[in-house]
Design an enzyme around this catalytic site. Structure first.
Site, PDB file in Angstrom:
ATOM      1  N   ASP A  75      29.158  29.328 -23.295  1.00 14.81           N
ATOM      2  CA  ASP A  75      30.169  29.388 -22.367  1.00 14.81           C
ATOM      3  C   ASP A  75      29.913  31.067 -22.156  1.00 14.81           C
ATOM      4  OD1 ASP A  75      30.154  26.734 -22.040  1.00 14.81           O
ATOM      5  OD2 ASP A  75      32.546  26.707 -22.171  1.00 14.81           O
ATOM      6  N   THR A 100      33.362  24.060 -15.930  1.00  9.67           N
ATOM      7  CA  THR A 100      32.374  22.518 -16.178  1.00  9.67           C
ATOM      8  C   THR A 100      33.747  21.874 -15.888  1.00  9.67           C
ATOM      9  OG1 THR A 100      33.027  22.655 -18.300  1.00  9.67           O
ATOM     10  CG2 THR A 100      30.961  22.629 -17.567  1.00  9.67           C
ATOM     11  N   THR A 101      34.736  22.195 -16.868  1.00  9.41           N
ATOM     12  CA  THR A 101      36.490  21.340 -15.869  1.00  9.41           C
ATOM     13  C   THR A 101      36.771  21.636 -14.753  1.00  9.41           C
ATOM     14  OG1 THR A 101      37.014  21.768 -18.355  1.00  9.41           O
ATOM     15  CG2 THR A 101      38.700  21.012 -17.220  1.00  9.41           C
ATOM     16  N   ASP A 145      35.753  21.009 -23.770  1.00 12.95           N
ATOM     17  CA  ASP A 145      34.848  21.562 -22.913  1.00 12.95           C
ATOM     18  C   ASP A 145      33.998  20.430 -21.508  1.00 12.95           C
ATOM     19  OD1 ASP A 145      31.273  21.786 -22.398  1.00 12.95           O
ATOM     20  OD2 ASP A 145      32.010  22.756 -21.777  1.00 12.95           O
TER      21      ASP A 145
END
Length: 577
Positions: free
Chosen positions: A399, A100-101, A67
């Site tokens: 998530d 997020t990545t 994550d």
């Protein structure tokens, strides 16, 4: 920083000599390099073939995850632009919970594409103007051409969306179980009031991590669960259809805030004080017993005397629960939290719970409020090999549940696997190449030099499908060229993307990887706006060093050093010896 003195005299020092300063192009290239470094750090964490990172936190604990936000918040970064990049990952996680990545990789690539234009002498404000225009066009295209509506009441469609989110996580091996739990949990805590839909995952969906067992043993409890036992051994440990009272006050005599001393003139006074304490506790317990509850839960303490009275009345009691747990029990059972036992009324009693039970799991006792009839709160019980695995599973569930919430609030989907990025890239490229066709405002915009950084956004968006191919070991040049050709030949077919497992080109309509439009829009907005923010910086002034370091380099430090040297210098007597 130096300024020339009047009449060509000595230069004047304005900033402290310990201050480091980067100006102009040097500052911009420094920011770009920092952003690229952060993006390269987590590039391998994208897609179903993502690698895990093991990070040691400052306390000596281990974080094992792919994550983006979880990795970056554990990394100590010195560069200010690097800190900005880490901040956008946290923003993305708080806003939509996923992507997020992607947001870090995209922001890093946008800044990397800008570098060549700055080297060629293009002003940063020109690049910013083009980026703003590209952002507006991306949002418009995504809403109108590159997304499809979804029926949130169709369970199979919703499960497919959640599965595409979990597919890139550690939890992907148990994706069917995880999808069911995530969807049921979000549907449990939905509240529709006054035409407004509220889905508060942070407050009303709790994760209880219990090491041991296997991941398949995880399940959703439509109710509440506490890591507590009853306060008296004679109290019942299983009650069906219990009447529940929730308190925010202690069932014990009032104690002094700080050290309190009492002076007694005679022994009867001391005995009388003990009687008064016991009477006050009995009065409180009688107030509670009057509403005939089966279970009492309080956030404060319960004295031994109170526990005795409650046990004698056949009431089970749990003490010192967290406020958040009490709120969840209130939502699950319909009970009202009361601040004073004297205020207890019949309507404050919760009757929505089907079963109160104490169960032992491993070495710990857990209190379950189960089989609730209309719960608006839930608990997800996670089992796994150890704490590191459980922490990663919790992040994955977080998530997945946020993705479900996003679809519920904005029911539109975009294709995954880099398909929407490639569709946007093609659309931006086509718009920037339509110079002079109809004389519209867009055509006027593209007659200037803004056209080139606008095309840079188009190229930067290709980083997502390129990274997906790289991470599964595919032929990047061949597959990316084929994908680009597919989108150019069939502009209406925006669902061609990359299968992250095999690196092959697939149609997402049949492959079934779809993502909420809220996640994609937030990713592109945050990435482009961060790139604009960092491009506007043309001067980096690093503050002075710490006071202790400064004193060593100033006169005071020199004096102290000299004094220490004098003390350490051998004396005349020692020289004689």
């Amino acid at each position: 920083m130096m300024l020339g003195g009047a009449g060509g005299s000595q230069p004047i020092m304005v900033l402290n000599t310990n201050t480091k300063r980067d100006q102009g192009k040097k500052a911009q290239f420094s920011n770009i390099f920092a952003a690229k470094t952060i993006a390269d750090t987590i590039r391998t964490c994208l897609g179903p073939r993502a690698m895990l990172k093991m990070v040691l936190d400052p306390m000596g604990g281990i974080v094992l995850t792919n994550d983006g936000n979880a990795i970056l918040r554990e990394i100590q970064v010195k560069h200010p632009a690097g800190k900005s990049m880490i901040e956008i990952s946290r923003t993305q996680d708080e806003e939509v919970g996923d992507g997020t990545t992607s947001v870090i990789i995209l922001a890093g690539e946008l800044l990397a594409q800008t570098e060549q234009y700055l080297q060629q002498g293009l002003h940063a404000t020109v690049v910013i103007r083009a980026y703003r225009k590209a952002l507006e066009d991306c949002i418009e295209i995504m809403k109108t051409k590159a997304s499809i509506p979804v029926d949130v009441k169709n369970r199979d469609e919703m499960l497919r969306v959640v599965k595409s989110c979990i597919g890139t996580k550690y939890l992907s091996r148990w994706s069917d179980l995880a999808c069911q739990i995530s969807l049921d949990a979000v549907q449990t805590i939905i509240v529709d009031e006054n035409g407004r839909r509220e889905i508060d995952i942070k407050r009303y969906a709790r994760f209880e991590k219990i090491p041991g067992g296997s991941v398949e043993d995880s399940y959703l409890l439509k109710g509440a669960m506490l890591n507590k036992d009853v306060v008296h051994p004679k109290m019942k440990r299983r009650i069906e259809n219990p009447r529940i009272v929730l308190l925010d006050c202690s069932l014990e005599y009032k104690k002094g805030e700080s050290q309190t001393s009492l002076e007694f003139s005679g022994e009867p006074d001391f005995t009388r004080m003990l009687q008064l304490e016991e009477e006050s506790i009995r009065t409180m317990c009688q107030d509670v017993i009057a509403v005939k509850p089966d279970v009492v839960v309080t956030e404060k303490g319960i004295s031994d005397v109170a526990a005795h009275y409650l046990a004698a009345a056949g009431i089970s009691a749990v003490r010192r629960t967290k406020k958040s747990d009490n709120n969840r029990i209130s939502r699950a059972t319909g009970a009202t939290i009361v601040n004073d036992t004297a205020d207890l009324k019949e309507e404050d009693v919760g009757t929505g719970c089907g079963l109160f039970e104490i169960r032992k799991i491993g070495d710990e006792y857990y209190t379950f409020f189960d089989q609730c009839r209309n719960p608006k709160a839930c608990t997800i019980i996670l089992r796994g090999a150890n704490k590191d695995v459980l922490n990663e599973i919790e992040r994955n569930f977080h998530d997945a549940m946020n993705v479900t919430r996003n679809v519920m609030l904005e029911p539109r989907l975009t294709p995954g696997g880099g398909a929407v990025e490639m569709a946007l890239s093609r659309a931006l490229d086509a718009m920037s190449s339509s110079e002079g066709t109809s004389g519209t405002v867009n055509d006027e915009f593209f007659k200037g030099v803004e056209k080139y950084p606008y095309k840079a956004v188009s190229r930067a968006l290709e980083i997502i499908p390129r990274t997906l191919i790289q991470n599964c070991g595919g032929n990047v040049v061949k597959q990316l060229t084929t994908l680009r050709a597919k989108h150019h030949q069939q502009p209406d077919q925006f669902a061609w993307g990359i299968d992250g497992e095999a690196g092959q080109i697939v149609d997402m309509n049949t492959f079934g990887i779809w993502e909420p439009i809220a996640v994609k829009m937030q990713t592109i907005k945050t990435a482009i706006e961060t790139a604009i923010l960092l491009l506007r910086i043309d001067d980096i002034v690093s503050g002075t060093k710490k006071a202790s370091t400064l004193t060593e380099s100033t006169g005071q430090g020199d004096g102290k050093k000299k004094k220490d040297d004098d003390e350490n210098k051998p004396s005349d007597e020692s020289n004689k010896d």
